[in-house]
Design an enzyme around this catalytic site. Structure first.
Site, short mmCIF file in Angstrom:
data_model
loop_
_atom_site.label_atom_id
_atom_site.label_comp_id
_atom_site.label_asym_id
_atom_site.label_seq_id
_atom_site.Cartn_x
_atom_site.Cartn_y
_atom_site.Cartn_z
CD GLU A 1 -1.37 -2.34 2.05
OE1 GLU A 1 -0.16 -2.61 1.94
OE2 GLU A 1 -2.17 -3.03 2.70
CB CYS B 1 -1.08 -0.48 5.27
SG CYS B 1 0.58 -1.01 4.95
CB ALA C 1 18.69 -51.87 -4.82
CD1 TRP D 1 22.58 -35.92 -12.80
CD2 TRP D 1 21.27 -35.47 -11.07
NE1 TRP D 1 23.30 -35.13 -11.94
CE2 TRP D 1 22.52 -34.85 -10.86
CE3 TRP D 1 20.30 -35.33 -10.08
CZ2 TRP D 1 22.80 -34.10 -9.72
CZ3 TRP D 1 20.59 -34.58 -8.96
CH2 TRP D 1 21.82 -33.97 -8.79
NE ARG E 1 16.45 -27.90 -4.05
CZ ARG E 1 17.65 -28.46 -4.08
NH1 ARG E 1 18.74 -27.71 -4.18
NH2 ARG E 1 17.78 -29.77 -3.99
NE ARG F 1 23.23 -26.00 -7.17
CZ ARG F 1 22.73 -26.90 -6.31
NH1 ARG F 1 22.66 -26.62 -5.03
NH2 ARG F 1 22.30 -28.06 -6.74
N GLY G 1 14.13 -39.30 0.63
CA GLY G 1 13.89 -40.57 -0.03
C GLY G 1 12.54 -41.15 0.35
CB THR H 1 12.73 -43.84 4.72
OG1 THR H 1 13.46 -44.85 4.03
CG2 THR H 1 12.45 -44.24 6.14
#
Ligand SMILES: NC(=O)c1ccc[n+]([C@@H]2O[C@H](COP(=O)([O-])OP(=O)(O)OC[C@H]3O[C@@H](n4cnc5c(N)ncnc54)[C@H](OP(=O)(O)O)[C@@H]3O)[C@@H](O)[C@H]2O)c1
Length: 366
Positions: free
Chosen positions: A57, A89, A169, A175, A189, A212, A297, A299
């Site tokens: 404002e 404001c 495993a 990637w 992020r 990044r 992960g 879990t």
């Protein structure tokens, strides 16, 4: 019920777009936009950039100068009535002679919560609220989650293969998703107040968990949070590279190694012997975190889902097959029959490079 005009909608949409420009910087404050209109013409506009800086404002009023007299202010959130880092404001709008304030929503923040509207009305300003409220709530869902539920909005991000595998495993997962997806993750992020992972991922990947970005756009640096009940990962140094603050969350009964002086928080164990995730989230909310992005992960991602703490799932599906020995998306969901299946709602689907990105939200169980 107020009947808003097409112009009202147009100017509020403009104000919402302005507010969104603070998505990487305003936290823990909400994103807010303001458009001042006199005789059908925009005479000033602004958005809140960062905590401690001027509110939307005030920026718009400064731009408008004398032309604010008799104008309508379109604000995405109720103007504040308290003195925080800046003055109220509501008072600034009154002093500038604004005649009408159209707000998208009331601010549930306890120090405002209707007091801004009351102040404006008491000074003779016409106040109308509720225009495009759903969009305004969506914009600040993290802030609202913290203020209204006492805990941050929680997004779980995962990259998986077409057959739903998140790692091999042996722990290798670099990637799964493509370069475009990984760049996209950086922008998500930048919207988060905290990036959270588990000890398994720190041990396997030694991630940096930093933002990044390709350009030089400013962003508030997210806190890195490592859920490491036994402080088993402290030899893995990338999360302590100094590029961002890091908080270790360990179990209350863990003996802290001598000389370990990184910021840490002790949390109780839940009935399953694991860290009580709700307590952890409440503490992060109390610390001013609006949005958390979990990058862990199967879990920990599974544990958050099982605990009913996942608000949304950001999934990058790569056109790969990793076979049946890979790690799943979620461990321990306890779904054995169709009757126990978990329903998700698809909010958004798009192609990112060669991958498919899905944004999903758990459907409340009936
Ligand atoms: N594809 C992707 O998007 C993606 C993303 C991240 C990681 N990964 C991959 O996932 C693998 C690691 O996954 P992971 O499942 O082993 O580890 P994880 O989910 O990252 O971390 C699991 C650990 O978190 C700790 N934890 C704290 N509170 C917990 C709770 N309430 N419930 C359960 N665990 C809790 C436990 O630590 P303690 O055992 O120390 O008690 C647990 O072993 C790696 O291979 C990594 O590359 C893939």
């Amino acid at each position: 019920m107020t009947a808003f005009t097409a112009d009202d909608h147009r100017f509020m949409a403009q104000s919402l777009r302005l507010a969104e420009r603070g998505a990487w910087t305003t936290r823990p404050n909400p994103m807010v936009g303001c458009v001042l209109v006199a005789d059908g013409e925009v005479v000033g506009e602004g958005f809140h950039v960062q905590k401690g800086g001027p509110h939307a404002e005030v920026v718009a009023l400064q731009a408008a100068g004398d032309r604010a007299r008799g104008a309508t202010a379109y604000v995405t959130l109720e103007p504040c009535a308290h003195t925080g880092s800046t003055g109220p404001c509501a008072d600034a709008l009154i002093e500038a002679g604004v005649a009408r304030v159209v707000a998208a929503m009331r601010d549930p923040f306890p120090q405002v919560d209707g007091a801004g509207f009351d102040r404006l009305r008491a000074a003779g300003v016409v106040v109308e609220s509720g225009l495009m409220e759903a969009q305004a709530r969506a914009l600040n869902r993290g802030f609202l989650s913290r203020v209204e539920r006492g805990r941050p909005w929680l997004r779980v991000k995962l990259a998986c293969s077409l057959d739903g595998r998140t790692a091999m495993a042996n722990g290798d997962s670099k990637w799964i998703s493509g370069e475009a997806s990984r760049a996209d993750v950086m922008r998500w992020r930048a919207r988060a107040g905290a990036l959270l992972t588990g000890s398994g991922t720190v041990l396997a990947d030694d991630p940096h968990l930093t933002v990044r970005l390709a350009g030089d756009a400013p962003f508030a640096v997210p806190l890195r949070v490592v859920l490491d009940p036994g402080l088993a990962t402290i030899s893995r140094g990338n999360v302590r590279d100094g590029a961002a603050p890091t908080l270790y969350v360990h179990a209350h009964d863990t003996k802290v190694p001598q000389g370990f002086d990184a910021p840490r928080m002790a949390a109780p164990r839940g009935s399953d012997g694991q860290l009580d995730l709700r307590v952890v989230l409440d503490a992060l909310g109390a610390g001013g975190i609006n949005d958390i992005q979990v990058e862990a992960g199967a879990t920990l991602s599974g544990a958050f889902l099982r605990a009913g703490l996942v608000d949304e799932l950001l999934l990058y599906i790569a056109p790969l097959l990793l076979g049946e020995r890979g790690r799943p998306l979620f461990d321990g969901l306890g779904v054995d029959t169709m009757a126990q299946r978990l329903h998700l709602e698809t909010i958004d689907t798009r192609r990112v490079g060669d991958d498919t990105r899905l944004l999903l939200r758990p459907k409340p169980t009936a």
